[in-house]
Design a protein around this motif. Structure first.
Motif, PDB file in Angstrom:
ATOM      1  N   ARG A   1       0.833  -1.209   0.078  1.00  0.00           N
ATOM      2  CA  ARG A   1       0.097  -0.020  -0.206  1.00  0.00           C
ATOM      3  C   ARG A   1       0.778   1.286  -0.042  1.00  0.00           C
ATOM      4  O   ARG A   1       2.126   1.194   0.486  1.00  0.00           O
ATOM      5  CB  ARG A   1      -0.853   0.010   1.370  1.00  0.00           C
ATOM      6  CG  ARG A   1      -1.812  -1.291   1.476  1.00  0.00           C
ATOM      7  CD  ARG A   1      -2.917  -1.249  -0.005  1.00  0.00           C
ATOM      8  NE  ARG A   1      -3.659  -2.334   0.650  1.00  0.00           N
ATOM      9  CZ  ARG A   1      -3.773  -3.540  -0.127  1.00  0.00           C
ATOM     10  NH1 ARG A   1      -2.707  -3.809  -0.935  1.00  0.00           N
ATOM     11  NH2 ARG A   1      -4.697  -4.273  -0.048  1.00  0.00           N
ATOM     12  N   ALA A   2       0.345   2.375  -0.397  1.00  0.00           N
ATOM     13  CA  ALA A   2       1.000   3.832  -0.511  1.00  0.00           C
ATOM     14  C   ALA A   2       1.444   3.773   1.169  1.00  0.00           C
ATOM     15  O   ALA A   2       0.779   3.781   2.150  1.00  0.00           O
ATOM     16  CB  ALA A   2      -0.032   4.754  -0.997  1.00  0.00           C
ATOM     17  N   GLY A   3       2.870   4.534   1.193  1.00  0.00           N
ATOM     18  CA  GLY A   3       3.199   4.712   2.408  1.00  0.00           C
ATOM     19  C   GLY A   3       3.191   6.158   2.922  1.00  0.00           C
ATOM     20  O   GLY A   3       2.638   6.633   3.794  1.00  0.00           O
TER      21      GLY A   3
ATOM     22  N   PRO B   1      -0.187   1.350   6.138  1.00  0.00           N
ATOM     23  CA  PRO B   1       0.656   2.613   5.623  1.00  0.00           C
ATOM     24  C   PRO B   1      -0.450   3.608   5.024  1.00  0.00           C
ATOM     25  O   PRO B   1       0.214   4.534   5.382  1.00  0.00           O
ATOM     26  CB  PRO B   1       1.447   1.957   4.639  1.00  0.00           C
ATOM     27  CG  PRO B   1       1.327   0.393   5.098  1.00  0.00           C
ATOM     28  CD  PRO B   1       0.104   0.168   5.611  1.00  0.00           C
ATOM     29  N   ARG B   2      -1.241   3.388   4.416  1.00  0.00           N
ATOM     30  CA  ARG B   2      -2.052   4.385   3.886  1.00  0.00           C
ATOM     31  C   ARG B   2      -2.871   5.286   5.052  1.00  0.00           C
ATOM     32  O   ARG B   2      -2.853   6.741   5.002  1.00  0.00           O
ATOM     33  CB  ARG B   2      -2.833   3.777   3.029  1.00  0.00           C
ATOM     34  CG  ARG B   2      -3.862   5.006   1.977  1.00  0.00           C
ATOM     35  CD  ARG B   2      -4.776   4.331   1.248  1.00  0.00           C
ATOM     36  NE  ARG B   2      -4.014   4.024   0.154  1.00  0.00           N
ATOM     37  CZ  ARG B   2      -4.334   3.024  -0.799  1.00  0.00           C
ATOM     38  NH1 ARG B   2      -5.489   2.446  -0.589  1.00  0.00           N
ATOM     39  NH2 ARG B   2      -3.593   2.731  -1.846  1.00  0.00           N
ATOM     40  N   THR B   3      -3.141   4.717   5.835  1.00  0.00           N
ATOM     41  CA  THR B   3      -3.948   5.202   6.888  1.00  0.00           C
ATOM     42  C   THR B   3      -2.746   6.058   7.812  1.00  0.00           C
ATOM     43  O   THR B   3      -3.275   7.190   8.065  1.00  0.00           O
ATOM     44  CB  THR B   3      -4.597   4.328   7.804  1.00  0.00           C
ATOM     45  OG1 THR B   3      -5.835   3.503   6.844  1.00  0.00           O
ATOM     46  CG2 THR B   3      -5.360   5.168   8.982  1.00  0.00           C
ATOM     47  N   MET B   4      -1.843   5.695   8.223  1.00  0.00           N
ATOM     48  CA  MET B   4      -0.918   6.150   8.828  1.00  0.00           C
ATOM     49  C   MET B   4      -0.241   7.485   8.133  1.00  0.00           C
ATOM     50  O   MET B   4       0.056   8.328   8.866  1.00  0.00           O
ATOM     51  CB  MET B   4       0.498   5.247   9.402  1.00  0.00           C
ATOM     52  CG  MET B   4      -0.193   4.209  10.216  1.00  0.00           C
ATOM     53  SD  MET B   4      -1.354   4.738  11.609  1.00  0.00           S
ATOM     54  CE  MET B   4       0.018   5.521  12.922  1.00  0.00           C
ATOM     55  N   ALA B   5      -0.039   7.280   6.730  1.00  0.00           N
ATOM     56  CA  ALA B   5       0.430   8.416   6.060  1.00  0.00           C
ATOM     57  C   ALA B   5      -0.638   9.615   5.946  1.00  0.00           C
ATOM     58  O   ALA B   5      -0.254  10.699   6.282  1.00  0.00           O
ATOM     59  CB  ALA B   5       0.786   7.855   4.755  1.00  0.00           C
ATOM     60  N   ASP B   6      -1.726   9.326   5.965  1.00  0.00           N
ATOM     61  CA  ASP B   6      -3.019  10.361   6.090  1.00  0.00           C
ATOM     62  C   ASP B   6      -3.124  10.985   7.497  1.00  0.00           C
ATOM     63  O   ASP B   6      -3.038  12.208   7.397  1.00  0.00           O
ATOM     64  CB  ASP B   6      -4.249   9.458   5.789  1.00  0.00           C
ATOM     65  CG  ASP B   6      -5.445  10.596   5.675  1.00  0.00           C
ATOM     66  OD1 ASP B   6      -5.267  11.686   4.777  1.00  0.00           O
ATOM     67  OD2 ASP B   6      -6.680  10.216   6.371  1.00  0.00           O
ATOM     68  N   ILE B   7      -2.954  10.221   8.492  1.00  0.00           N
ATOM     69  CA  ILE B   7      -2.696  10.679   9.814  1.00  0.00           C
ATOM     70  C   ILE B   7      -1.615  11.708   9.812  1.00  0.00           C
ATOM     71  O   ILE B   7      -1.840  12.868  10.352  1.00  0.00           O
ATOM     72  CB  ILE B   7      -2.839   9.678  10.834  1.00  0.00           C
ATOM     73  CG1 ILE B   7      -4.198   8.684  10.895  1.00  0.00           C
ATOM     74  CG2 ILE B   7      -2.378  10.251  12.233  1.00  0.00           C
ATOM     75  CD1 ILE B   7      -3.572   7.673  11.832  1.00  0.00           C
ATOM     76  N   ARG B   8      -0.496  11.441   9.524  1.00  0.00           N
ATOM     77  CA  ARG B   8       0.729  12.140   9.635  1.00  0.00           C
ATOM     78  C   ARG B   8       0.563  13.193   8.939  1.00  0.00           C
ATOM     79  O   ARG B   8       1.020  14.434   9.139  1.00  0.00           O
ATOM     80  CB  ARG B   8       1.822  11.368   8.767  1.00  0.00           C
ATOM     81  CG  ARG B   8       3.203  11.663   9.562  1.00  0.00           C
ATOM     82  CD  ARG B   8       4.305  10.561   8.985  1.00  0.00           C
ATOM     83  NE  ARG B   8       4.177  10.032   7.793  1.00  0.00           N
ATOM     84  CZ  ARG B   8       4.237   8.496   7.717  1.00  0.00           C
ATOM     85  NH1 ARG B   8       3.949   7.857   8.797  1.00  0.00           N
ATOM     86  NH2 ARG B   8       3.857   7.871   6.763  1.00  0.00           N
ATOM     87  N   ARG B   9      -0.226  13.258   7.680  1.00  0.00           N
ATOM     88  CA  ARG B   9      -0.470  14.594   6.624  1.00  0.00           C
ATOM     89  C   ARG B   9      -1.402  15.446   7.676  1.00  0.00           C
ATOM     90  O   ARG B   9      -1.462  16.566   7.366  1.00  0.00           O
ATOM     91  CB  ARG B   9      -0.955  14.153   5.545  1.00  0.00           C
ATOM     92  CG  ARG B   9      -0.948  15.180   4.447  1.00  0.00           C
ATOM     93  CD  ARG B   9      -1.482  14.599   3.051  1.00  0.00           C
ATOM     94  NE  ARG B   9      -2.723  14.150   3.150  1.00  0.00           N
ATOM     95  CZ  ARG B   9      -2.901  12.916   2.815  1.00  0.00           C
ATOM     96  NH1 ARG B   9      -1.920  11.855   2.779  1.00  0.00           N
ATOM     97  NH2 ARG B   9      -4.299  12.400   2.857  1.00  0.00           N
ATOM     98  N   ARG B  10      -2.569  14.888   7.999  1.00  0.00           N
ATOM     99  CA  ARG B  10      -3.617  15.930   8.603  1.00  0.00           C
ATOM    100  C   ARG B  10      -3.878  15.993  10.062  1.00  0.00           C
ATOM    101  O   ARG B  10      -4.495  16.920  10.558  1.00  0.00           O
ATOM    102  CB  ARG B  10      -4.908  15.011   7.985  1.00  0.00           C
ATOM    103  CG  ARG B  10      -5.119  14.948   6.666  1.00  0.00           C
ATOM    104  CD  ARG B  10      -6.484  14.335   6.410  1.00  0.00           C
ATOM    105  NE  ARG B  10      -7.046  13.206   6.938  1.00  0.00           N
ATOM    106  CZ  ARG B  10      -8.168  13.099   7.588  1.00  0.00           C
ATOM    107  NH1 ARG B  10      -9.047  13.948   7.508  1.00  0.00           N
ATOM    108  NH2 ARG B  10      -8.428  11.868   8.185  1.00  0.00           N
ATOM    109  N   PHE B  11      -2.989  15.260  10.753  1.00  0.00           N
ATOM    110  CA  PHE B  11      -3.135  15.481  12.316  1.00  0.00           C
ATOM    111  C   PHE B  11      -2.505  16.834  12.539  1.00  0.00           C
ATOM    112  O   PHE B  11      -1.439  16.971  12.498  1.00  0.00           O
ATOM    113  CB  PHE B  11      -2.624  14.289  12.987  1.00  0.00           C
ATOM    114  CG  PHE B  11      -2.642  14.252  14.485  1.00  0.00           C
ATOM    115  CD1 PHE B  11      -4.189  14.078  15.074  1.00  0.00           C
ATOM    116  CD2 PHE B  11      -1.622  14.351  15.317  1.00  0.00           C
ATOM    117  CE1 PHE B  11      -4.243  14.234  16.491  1.00  0.00           C
ATOM    118  CE2 PHE B  11      -1.749  14.493  16.630  1.00  0.00           C
ATOM    119  CZ  PHE B  11      -2.824  14.509  17.311  1.00  0.00           C
ATOM    120  N   THR B  12      -3.148  17.671  13.616  1.00  0.00           N
ATOM    121  CA  THR B  12      -2.490  18.538  14.149  1.00  0.00           C
ATOM    122  C   THR B  12      -2.968  18.377  15.793  1.00  0.00           C
ATOM    123  O   THR B  12      -4.110  18.345  16.112  1.00  0.00           O
ATOM    124  CB  THR B  12      -3.262  19.895  13.810  1.00  0.00           C
ATOM    125  OG1 THR B  12      -3.093  19.967  12.273  1.00  0.00           O
ATOM    126  CG2 THR B  12      -2.665  21.159  14.409  1.00  0.00           C
TER     127      THR B  12
END
Length: 112
Positions: free
Chosen positions: A2-4, A48-59
């Motif tokens: 999956r996308a990382g 990996p995809r979910t964690m990358a999304d969290i890394r990008r959006r989480f504040t």
């Protein structure tokens, strides 16, 4: 794979594992295994995809409380205690509102 999105989530770090004999959950046809780390997960739960999304959006906020535990180590109990401490021991509300509505599982991606 999956996308990382970098780090431990790079595509080349993950392999898809199909366990046909595993009938624990019909909705999970395959797992994702990290090549170097002791991580086995599945799509939409820490993948990996979910964690990358969290890394990008989480504040993070100053009031955030992060509960990090091993599976089956009393996570639900700790969530209840932490929630009660942060809400002045409001047992009435805790009894009325399910934990799933009072606690956020950041690593779980739910359908929109």
């Amino acid at each position: 794979p999956r996308a990382g999105g970098g780090g431990a989530g790079d595509d080349e770090d993950w392999t898809t594992v199909v366990l046909p004999e595993q009938a624990l959950w019909d909705g999970i046809a395959a797992y994702l295994r990290h090549r170097r780390l002791p991580v086995l997960t599945f799509e939409r739960l820490g993948d990996p995809r979910t964690m990358a999304d969290i890394r990008r959006r989480f504040t993070p906020r100053p009031s955030d409380v992060h509960i990090v535990t091993y599976p089956k180590a009393g996570t639900s109990w700790v969530q209840e205690v932490a929630w009660l401490v942060n809400h002045d021991g409001d047992i009435e509300c805790a009894g009325r509102v399910p934990s799933s509505q009072r606690t956020v599982y950041i690593e779980l991606s739910t359908p929109a």
